[in-house]
Design a protein around this motif. Structure first.
Motif, PDB file in Angstrom:
ATOM      1  N   MET A  96       0.834  -1.203   0.000  1.00  0.00           N
ATOM      2  CA  MET A  96       0.000   0.000   0.000  1.00  0.00           C
ATOM      3  C   MET A  96       0.869   1.253   0.000  1.00  0.00           C
ATOM      4  O   MET A  96       1.838   1.353   0.754  1.00  0.00           O
ATOM      5  N   VAL A  97       0.518   2.217  -0.854  1.00  0.00           N
ATOM      6  CA  VAL A  97       1.289   3.454  -0.995  1.00  0.00           C
ATOM      7  C   VAL A  97       0.509   4.652  -0.490  1.00  0.00           C
ATOM      8  O   VAL A  97       1.063   5.539   0.156  1.00  0.00           O
ATOM      9  N   THR A  98      -0.777   4.702  -0.798  1.00  0.00           N
ATOM     10  CA  THR A  98      -1.609   5.844  -0.427  1.00  0.00           C
ATOM     11  C   THR A  98      -2.978   5.349   0.008  1.00  0.00           C
ATOM     12  O   THR A  98      -3.562   4.497  -0.659  1.00  0.00           O
ATOM     13  N   GLY A  99      -3.481   5.895   1.117  1.00  0.00           N
ATOM     14  CA  GLY A  99      -4.844   5.561   1.524  1.00  0.00           C
ATOM     15  C   GLY A  99      -4.967   5.261   2.996  1.00  0.00           C
ATOM     16  O   GLY A  99      -3.981   5.164   3.728  1.00  0.00           O
ATOM     17  N   ALA A 100      -6.208   5.123   3.434  1.00  0.00           N
ATOM     18  CA  ALA A 100      -6.501   4.779   4.823  1.00  0.00           C
ATOM     19  C   ALA A 100      -6.691   3.272   4.941  1.00  0.00           C
ATOM     20  O   ALA A 100      -7.125   2.604   4.001  1.00  0.00           O
ATOM     21  N   LEU A 101      -6.355   2.745   6.103  1.00  0.00           N
ATOM     22  CA  LEU A 101      -6.652   1.351   6.406  1.00  0.00           C
ATOM     23  C   LEU A 101      -6.856   1.216   7.901  1.00  0.00           C
ATOM     24  O   LEU A 101      -6.444   2.075   8.677  1.00  0.00           O
ATOM     25  N   HIS A 102      -7.527   0.150   8.283  1.00  0.00           N
ATOM     26  CA  HIS A 102      -7.588  -0.166   9.706  1.00  0.00           C
ATOM     27  C   HIS A 102      -7.412  -1.657   9.900  1.00  0.00           C
ATOM     28  O   HIS A 102      -7.777  -2.460   9.049  1.00  0.00           O
ATOM     29  N   ILE A 103      -6.810  -1.993  11.034  1.00  0.00           N
ATOM     30  CA  ILE A 103      -6.530  -3.376  11.392  1.00  0.00           C
ATOM     31  C   ILE A 103      -7.245  -3.664  12.700  1.00  0.00           C
ATOM     32  O   ILE A 103      -7.067  -2.943  13.687  1.00  0.00           O
ATOM     33  N   GLU A 104      -8.069  -4.703  12.705  1.00  0.00           N
ATOM     34  CA  GLU A 104      -8.662  -5.185  13.949  1.00  0.00           C
ATOM     35  C   GLU A 104      -7.810  -6.337  14.446  1.00  0.00           C
ATOM     36  O   GLU A 104      -7.505  -7.258  13.684  1.00  0.00           O
ATOM     37  N   PHE A 105      -7.460  -6.304  15.716  1.00  0.00           N
ATOM     38  CA  PHE A 105      -6.583  -7.338  16.247  1.00  0.00           C
ATOM     39  C   PHE A 105      -6.894  -7.607  17.710  1.00  0.00           C
ATOM     40  O   PHE A 105      -7.510  -6.781  18.395  1.00  0.00           O
ATOM     41  N   LYS A 106      -6.485  -8.763  18.168  1.00  0.00           N
ATOM     42  CA  LYS A 106      -6.635  -9.122  19.577  1.00  0.00           C
ATOM     43  C   LYS A 106      -5.262  -9.308  20.191  1.00  0.00           C
ATOM     44  O   LYS A 106      -4.311  -9.691  19.514  1.00  0.00           O
ATOM     45  N   VAL A 107      -5.191  -9.027  21.482  1.00  0.00           N
ATOM     46  CA  VAL A 107      -3.975  -9.281  22.238  1.00  0.00           C
ATOM     47  C   VAL A 107      -4.247 -10.486  23.129  1.00  0.00           C
ATOM     48  O   VAL A 107      -5.071 -10.423  24.045  1.00  0.00           O
ATOM     49  N   SER A 108      -3.597 -11.597  22.813  1.00  0.00           N
ATOM     50  CA  SER A 108      -3.815 -12.848  23.524  1.00  0.00           C
ATOM     51  C   SER A 108      -2.476 -13.406  23.987  1.00  0.00           C
ATOM     52  O   SER A 108      -1.585 -13.657  23.163  1.00  0.00           O
ATOM     53  N   LYS A 109      -2.339 -13.558  25.292  1.00  0.00           N
ATOM     54  CA  LYS A 109      -1.103 -14.080  25.884  1.00  0.00           C
ATOM     55  C   LYS A 109       0.114 -13.270  25.438  1.00  0.00           C
ATOM     56  O   LYS A 109       1.172 -13.805  25.140  1.00  0.00           O
ATOM     57  N   GLY A 110      -0.082 -11.945  25.361  1.00  0.00           N
ATOM     58  CA  GLY A 110       1.012 -11.044  25.027  1.00  0.00           C
ATOM     59  C   GLY A 110       1.332 -10.953  23.549  1.00  0.00           C
ATOM     60  O   GLY A 110       2.264 -10.243  23.160  1.00  0.00           O
ATOM     61  N   LYS A 111       0.568 -11.652  22.705  1.00  0.00           N
ATOM     62  CA  LYS A 111       0.824 -11.646  21.261  1.00  0.00           C
ATOM     63  C   LYS A 111      -0.334 -11.004  20.513  1.00  0.00           C
ATOM     64  O   LYS A 111      -1.485 -11.095  20.931  1.00  0.00           O
ATOM     65  N   PHE A 112       0.006 -10.348  19.394  1.00  0.00           N
ATOM     66  CA  PHE A 112      -1.004  -9.735  18.540  1.00  0.00           C
ATOM     67  C   PHE A 112      -1.474 -10.743  17.495  1.00  0.00           C
ATOM     68  O   PHE A 112      -0.658 -11.380  16.838  1.00  0.00           O
ATOM     69  N   LYS A 113      -2.800 -10.857  17.353  1.00  0.00           N
ATOM     70  CA  LYS A 113      -3.383 -11.708  16.325  1.00  0.00           C
ATOM     71  C   LYS A 113      -4.391 -10.883  15.526  1.00  0.00           C
ATOM     72  O   LYS A 113      -5.332 -10.314  16.088  1.00  0.00           O
ATOM     73  N   ILE A 114      -4.183 -10.821  14.212  1.00  0.00           N
ATOM     74  CA  ILE A 114      -5.041 -10.002  13.360  1.00  0.00           C
ATOM     75  C   ILE A 114      -6.371 -10.709  13.107  1.00  0.00           C
ATOM     76  O   ILE A 114      -6.398 -11.882  12.731  1.00  0.00           O
ATOM     77  N   ILE A 115      -7.458  -9.983  13.315  1.00  0.00           N
ATOM     78  CA  ILE A 115      -8.792 -10.483  13.001  1.00  0.00           C
ATOM     79  C   ILE A 115      -9.142 -10.151  11.554  1.00  0.00           C
ATOM     80  O   ILE A 115      -9.604 -10.998  10.799  1.00  0.00           O
ATOM     81  N   GLU A 116      -8.926  -8.888  11.153  1.00  0.00           N
ATOM     82  CA  GLU A 116      -9.142  -8.511   9.760  1.00  0.00           C
ATOM     83  C   GLU A 116      -8.443  -7.194   9.465  1.00  0.00           C
ATOM     84  O   GLU A 116      -8.111  -6.428  10.365  1.00  0.00           O
ATOM     85  N   VAL A 117      -8.232  -6.949   8.175  1.00  0.00           N
ATOM     86  CA  VAL A 117      -7.652  -5.702   7.685  1.00  0.00           C
ATOM     87  C   VAL A 117      -8.579  -5.151   6.608  1.00  0.00           C
ATOM     88  O   VAL A 117      -9.013  -5.897   5.733  1.00  0.00           O
ATOM     89  N   ASN A 118      -8.888  -3.862   6.684  1.00  0.00           N
ATOM     90  CA  ASN A 118      -9.759  -3.232   5.688  1.00  0.00           C
ATOM     91  C   ASN A 118      -9.089  -1.996   5.105  1.00  0.00           C
ATOM     92  O   ASN A 118      -8.544  -1.174   5.850  1.00  0.00           O
TER      93      ASN A 118
END
Length: 284
Positions: free
Chosen positions: A133-155
């Motif tokens: 990605m070069v230009t634009g908005a995005l958002h990442i939904e993620f959970k923090v589980s046992k100190g680690k990040f896990k991505i739920i989805e990216v839009n």
């Protein structure tokens, strides 16, 4: 693109015996949206029932099976300009699970622990680098589980509904406006003008029926700290318990010098609003 990173939970699109060893597991239709086709399976029978449901509703479509991740859920709003991502806001989400996974509240804190911010930045850069990605908005939904990040989805867009307003009230940034400027080749202004705690409370209903009237909007607006009240449906609309994000029918945004002040304002305001509906059983 992200399957070989630490951010991706176990997933498969194959109906294999190994699925049953991953319970609880989330069953999704990748082409759906708004949480309406994100189902939780706690037993082998529920997996089979969900497979049959999706096979009937979306014949021939891929079904996605993914580990259920516990822990707190967040989203990060990002603006990418000239290939460089800028983290605009890190938002804590409250998830209510009844019929579906529905986000019923959001919280923005002006200050985030440096270690947490660094982990978010690393995740954001990984997503931007992998997607190109070069230009634009995005958002990442993620959970923090046992100190680690896990991505739920990216839009590849800003989050919908109240997000732009929340960011405006928290930091004085109009993310939609700055995204448009970036798309036009103009340097976006993402510097914070203010720093306030923000809490947004959404309202749903518990029964299906026809909306007769909504009361309490003005009372909600008079609550100290409430800066915005929005009610979506009009009189005569059919309302129902939330099985998608589209079934959130109102929100109240509260601000404060502390997170407790912002939350109290939003929840108090939301408590003043009532949807008066004729229950489905009384509809002729």
């Amino acid at each position: 693109m992200l399957k070989d990173t630490s951010y991706t939970p176990y997933y498969t699109t194959e109906i294999i015996p190994d699925l049953y060893s991953h319970l609880p597991i989330v069953v999704k239709c990748p082409h759906s949206n708004g949480s309406k086709d994100v189902l939780l399976a706690r037993s082998p029978k529920e997996i089979d029932d969900h497979i049959q449901y999706f096979s009937r509703k979306y014949p021939g479509e891929t079904i996605l099976f993914e580990d259920y991740i516990g822990g707190q859920q967040y989203l990060v709003e990002v603006l990418v300009h000239g290939g460089e991502p800028r983290t605009i806001a890190i938002v804590e989400q409250t998830i209510t699970f009844e019929h579906r996974f529905i986000v019923t509240a959001y919280r923005i804190r002006p200050s985030i622990a440096p270690a947490f911010k660094a982990m978010v930045s690393e995740m954001v850069h990984t997503v931007v680098d992998r997607t190109g990605m070069v230009t634009g908005a995005l958002h990442i939904e993620f959970k923090v589980s046992k100190g680690k990040f896990k991505i739920i989805e990216v839009n590849p867009r800003i989050s919908g509904s109240s997000m732009n307003r929340m960011i405006h009230f928290a930091f004085g940034i109009n993310l939609v406006e700055e995204t448009l400027k970036s798309q036009l080749g103009i340097e976006p202004d993402t510097e914070r003008k203010t720093e306030r705690h923000v809490y947004t409370q959404y309202l749903t209903v518990q029964e299906k029926g026809i909306l007769q009237k909504v009361t309490g909007r003005n009372a909600a607006r008079r609550v100290p700290g409430v800066v915005e009240v929005y009610v979506k449906p009009r009189v005569g609309a059919i309302l129902q318990p939330a099985v998608s994000m589209g079934h959130r029918y109102a929100y109240v945004i509260g601000v404060g010098n502390t997170e407790d002040e912002a939350e109290h304002a939003a929840k108090t305001g939301a408590g003043r609003i009532t949807f008066h509906i004729t229950p489905k059983a009384d509809i002729t």
